[in-house]
Write a protein that holds these residues in place. Structure first.
Motif, PDB file in Angstrom:
ATOM      1  N   LEU A 105      -3.801 -22.463  -5.680  1.00  0.00           N
ATOM      2  CA  LEU A 105      -3.406 -21.264  -4.946  1.00  0.00           C
ATOM      3  C   LEU A 105      -2.408 -21.591  -3.844  1.00  0.00           C
ATOM      4  CD1 LEU A 105      -7.032 -19.834  -4.553  1.00  0.00           C
ATOM      5  CD2 LEU A 105      -5.296 -19.040  -6.162  1.00  0.00           C
ATOM      6  N   GLY A 106      -1.477 -20.676  -3.595  1.00  0.00           N
ATOM      7  CA  GLY A 106      -0.536 -20.854  -2.500  1.00  0.00           C
ATOM      8  C   GLY A 106       0.233 -22.149  -2.639  1.00  0.00           C
ATOM      9  N   GLY A 107      -0.006 -23.057  -1.700  1.00  0.00           N
ATOM     10  CA  GLY A 107       0.673 -24.346  -1.741  1.00  0.00           C
ATOM     11  C   GLY A 107       0.411 -25.129  -2.999  1.00  0.00           C
ATOM     12  N   GLY A 108      -0.736 -24.901  -3.638  1.00  0.00           N
ATOM     13  CA  GLY A 108      -1.018 -25.563  -4.903  1.00  0.00           C
ATOM     14  C   GLY A 108      -0.019 -25.173  -5.971  1.00  0.00           C
ATOM     15  N   VAL A 109       0.390 -23.891  -5.971  1.00  0.00           N
ATOM     16  CA  VAL A 109       1.405 -23.429  -6.912  1.00  0.00           C
ATOM     17  C   VAL A 109       2.744 -24.096  -6.604  1.00  0.00           C
ATOM     18  CG1 VAL A 109       2.758 -21.403  -7.623  1.00  0.00           C
ATOM     19  CG2 VAL A 109       0.267 -21.262  -7.460  1.00  0.00           C
ATOM     20  N   GLY A 110       3.041 -24.307  -5.320  1.00  0.00           N
ATOM     21  CA  GLY A 110       4.267 -25.011  -4.959  1.00  0.00           C
ATOM     22  C   GLY A 110       4.305 -26.422  -5.519  1.00  0.00           C
ATOM     23  N   GLY A 137       6.137 -16.821   0.132  1.00  0.00           N
ATOM     24  CA  GLY A 137       6.545 -18.179  -0.206  1.00  0.00           C
ATOM     25  C   GLY A 137       5.918 -18.653  -1.498  1.00  0.00           C
ATOM     26  N   ALA A 138       6.566 -19.609  -2.136  1.00  0.00           N
ATOM     27  CA  ALA A 138       6.153 -20.244  -3.393  1.00  0.00           C
ATOM     28  C   ALA A 138       6.340 -19.358  -4.610  1.00  0.00           C
ATOM     29  CB  ALA A 138       4.724 -20.777  -3.332  1.00  0.00           C
ATOM     30  N   ALA A 139       6.961 -18.185  -4.446  1.00  0.00           N
ATOM     31  CA  ALA A 139       7.389 -17.442  -5.632  1.00  0.00           C
ATOM     32  C   ALA A 139       8.461 -18.242  -6.370  1.00  0.00           C
ATOM     33  CB  ALA A 139       7.923 -16.065  -5.244  1.00  0.00           C
ATOM     34  N   THR A 140       9.234 -19.010  -5.631  1.00  0.00           N
ATOM     35  CA  THR A 140      10.205 -19.936  -6.223  1.00  0.00           C
ATOM     36  C   THR A 140       9.536 -20.814  -7.272  1.00  0.00           C
ATOM     37  OG1 THR A 140      11.606 -20.025  -4.251  1.00  0.00           O
ATOM     38  CG2 THR A 140      11.664 -21.946  -5.707  1.00  0.00           C
ATOM     39  N   HIS A 141       8.362 -21.300  -6.948  1.00  0.00           N
ATOM     40  CA  HIS A 141       7.668 -22.242  -7.813  1.00  0.00           C
ATOM     41  C   HIS A 141       6.836 -21.520  -8.873  1.00  0.00           C
ATOM     42  CE1 HIS A 141       8.287 -23.670  -3.683  1.00  0.00           C
ATOM     43  NE2 HIS A 141       8.822 -24.707  -4.309  1.00  0.00           N
ATOM     44  N   LEU A 142       6.297 -20.366  -8.518  1.00  0.00           N
ATOM     45  CA  LEU A 142       5.574 -19.573  -9.506  1.00  0.00           C
ATOM     46  C   LEU A 142       6.507 -19.139 -10.631  1.00  0.00           C
ATOM     47  CD1 LEU A 142       2.915 -18.209 -10.343  1.00  0.00           C
ATOM     48  CD2 LEU A 142       3.605 -16.232  -8.965  1.00  0.00           C
ATOM     49  N   ALA A 143       7.770 -18.873 -10.286  1.00  0.00           N
ATOM     50  CA  ALA A 143       8.749 -18.457 -11.292  1.00  0.00           C
ATOM     51  C   ALA A 143       9.058 -19.563 -12.292  1.00  0.00           C
ATOM     52  CB  ALA A 143      10.039 -17.997 -10.607  1.00  0.00           C
TER      53      ALA A 143
END
Length: 258
Positions: A105-110, A137-143
């Motif tokens: 979750l959150g930073g984990g997704v990053g 934040g971290a939508a960059t990485h979720l994408a």
């Protein structure tokens, strides 16, 4: 416990073990970044496995630390620490395999989103509770893990997705029983480590070079809106609610787990 680096061989392991839910403090994020960079710089290392002990992979930032720290130092520190750790995964000189179990979750997704390869346990699930925390934040990485429209739905609603769903998208390579996760990650890392190490390092560099999104710049752009939300009072309001246990259920570890 804490952040540990087990190196000295072709496959290095960076392990997060920060009870109760691997929610990292400001210093924890920077420590994680240092461990990943140290592993990648070691000429002996040919691949890195990033994994965790405990109930889940990573629950993001330590919100309690942020709310207990006067002023904005912890908020700025957490944002810079996350940026450093995510970049350390992406810029690691050798491939990084994220081994995810439980909550990511959150930073984990990053972290997982910037990894080269993701393997997951059958109980793994991924999500961004940021909107419910008054942050972005971290939508960059979720994408990098889910298609565009699902990414948007996940950001707006804070819903989560399972490892099986991500495997269907191709962003999770394998889904295995929890007790086989480390073995699966090490098997992939060993297969990479068997290749010519010079070629593998150049392959990592070349793949980053053709990436259509500058993940550092994209994530820092998102973080700017977190600062705006904080200035307008939304950040503290939602973080205080979370710390006091008033936040609604969204799949994140509950207050009793913090």
């Amino acid at each position: 416990m804490g952040i540990t680096l087990h190196g000295g061989g072709p496959v290095a392991e960076v392990v997060m073990d920060v009870p109760p839910v691997n929610a990292l403090t400001v210093s924890g994020w920077f420590e994680l970044a240092r461990a990943l960079r140290e592993a990648g710089r070691d000429p002996v290392t040919r691949a890195v496995v990033l994994r965790a002990e405990g109930r889940g992979f990573n629950a993001g930032v330590d919100v309690k630390e942020m709310q207990a720290t006067p002023g904005h130092a912890a908020l700025v520190g957490a944002n810079r620490g996350c940026a450093a750790a995510f970049a350390a995964v992406y810029e690691c000189e050798v491939p990084v395999i994220a081994a995810v179990h439980g909550f990511c979750l959150g930073g984990g997704v990053g972290l997982a989103g910037n990894a080269d390869i993701v393997v997951a346990a059958e109980n793994a699930y991924f999500g961004l509770p940021e909107v419910d925390r008054g942050a972005l934040g971290a939508a960059t990485h979720l994408a990098r893990l889910v298609p565009q429209h699902l990414m948007r739905a996940m950001v707006y609603t804070c819903r989560t997705v399972t490892a099986a769903e991500l495997r269907a998208f191709g962003s999770v390579l394998e889904v295995v029983p929890r007790d086989k996760l480390r073995e699966a990650a090490l098997d992939i890392a060993s297969a990479i480590a068997a290749k010519d190490p010079y070629v593998i390092r150049r392959a990592k560099e070349s793949l980053n070079g053709i990436d259509p999104v500058d993940v550092r710049r994209s994530y820092r752009f998102e973080q700017g809106f977190t600062f705006e939300l904080n200035l307008m009072g939304a950040g503290d309001r939602h973080r205080d609610a979370f710390v006091s246990g008033e936040a609604g259920a969204d799949g994140a570890p509950g207050e009793e787990d913090r």
